[in-house]
Design a protein around this motif. Structure first.
Motif, short mmCIF file in Angstrom:
data_model
loop_
_atom_site.label_atom_id
_atom_site.label_comp_id
_atom_site.label_asym_id
_atom_site.label_seq_id
_atom_site.Cartn_x
_atom_site.Cartn_y
_atom_site.Cartn_z
N LEU A 163 -1.82 -7.08 -8.86
CA LEU A 163 -0.43 -6.87 -8.43
C LEU A 163 0.56 -7.34 -9.49
O LEU A 163 1.66 -6.77 -9.62
N PHE A 205 0.72 -4.40 -11.67
CA PHE A 205 1.45 -3.37 -10.90
C PHE A 205 2.95 -3.62 -10.99
O PHE A 205 3.73 -2.71 -11.29
N ARG A 237 2.53 3.40 -9.70
CA ARG A 237 3.21 2.92 -10.90
C ARG A 237 2.51 3.53 -12.10
O ARG A 237 1.30 3.76 -12.10
N LEU A 264 -1.52 3.19 -11.56
CA LEU A 264 -2.03 2.08 -10.77
C LEU A 264 -1.40 2.22 -9.40
O LEU A 264 -0.19 2.45 -9.29
N CYS A 265 -2.21 2.13 -8.36
CA CYS A 265 -1.77 2.47 -7.01
C CYS A 265 -2.13 1.36 -6.03
O CYS A 265 -3.13 0.67 -6.20
N ALA A 266 -1.30 1.25 -4.99
CA ALA A 266 -1.51 0.22 -3.97
C ALA A 266 -1.44 0.90 -2.60
O ALA A 266 -0.37 1.28 -2.15
N LEU A 298 -6.20 -1.68 -3.86
CA LEU A 298 -5.70 -1.32 -5.19
C LEU A 298 -6.67 -0.37 -5.87
O LEU A 298 -7.88 -0.57 -5.84
#
Length: 183
Positions: free
Chosen positions: A23, A26, A154, A162-164, A175
């Motif tokens: 994170l 991120f 992002r 990069l994904c959440a 993630l």
């Protein structure tokens, strides 16, 4: 941070890291515009201790496809024949999966899911792309139609996100990484 530095940092984290470390990366990355997402993307999770770690991959998760703001396919899976199909997330019992995630990671369950894929495929988009604010930044995100999930994105570079995955009831996001499919 340059895209090259971000890419190198991401490669190190992909081997497994704390959610806080992922994170932190991120949060340092720039926002993504919806129109930058058009195309097919291959996905892989980042092991952070989340109950969903490795689950999608075990079932043959391929990634996501975006045709535009109203045309998002959130769950692409590889079939045993090598085709890539879109699965309707409405048939994915996410709440149940979370409560039994350790049990559904077995090869038997994965084989059963692969047999069921033809029954749950769809040609229709099952999500939309919108700009949402997440962790203080407004960026493109995929919002599922039938589930309480959205995936903020992002930009690492022009071909890597990069994904959440933010899911109601999950203490921390799942993630994952998306890489633009060259095909």
């Amino acid at each position: 941070m340059t895209a090259q530095d971000a890419g190198e940092r991401l490669r190190l984290l992909e081997a497994g890291a704390s959610p806080e470390a992922v994170l932190a990366l991120f949060d340092s990355l720039p926002a993504v515009r919806v129109e930058e997402l058009v195309g097919t993307w291959r996905g892989n999770g980042i092991h952070t201790g989340n109950p969903l770690d490795g689950l999608l991959e075990r079932f043959g998760w391929y990634g996501k496809r975006f045709g535009g703001p109203e045309d998002a396919h959130p769950l692409l899976f590889s079939t045993s024949g090598g085709r890539v199909v879109s699965v309707n997330p409405a048939f994915m019992p996410v709440g149940t999966l979370l409560s039994v995630a350790d049990k559904v990671k077995s090869p038997v369950v994965a084989a059963l899911f692969r047999r069921l894929v033809p029954v749950v495929t769809t040609n229709k988009p099952r999500a939309r792309l919108r700009v949402v604010e997440y962790r203080g930044v407004s960026s493109a995100a995929m919002v599922y139609d039938a589930l309480p999930i959205y995936d903020p994105f992002r930009k690492v570079d022009d071909h890597t996100l990069l994904c959440a995955m933010d899911l109601r009831g999950l203490d921390a996001p799942f993630l994952f990484v998306l890489r633009r499919d060259a095909a």
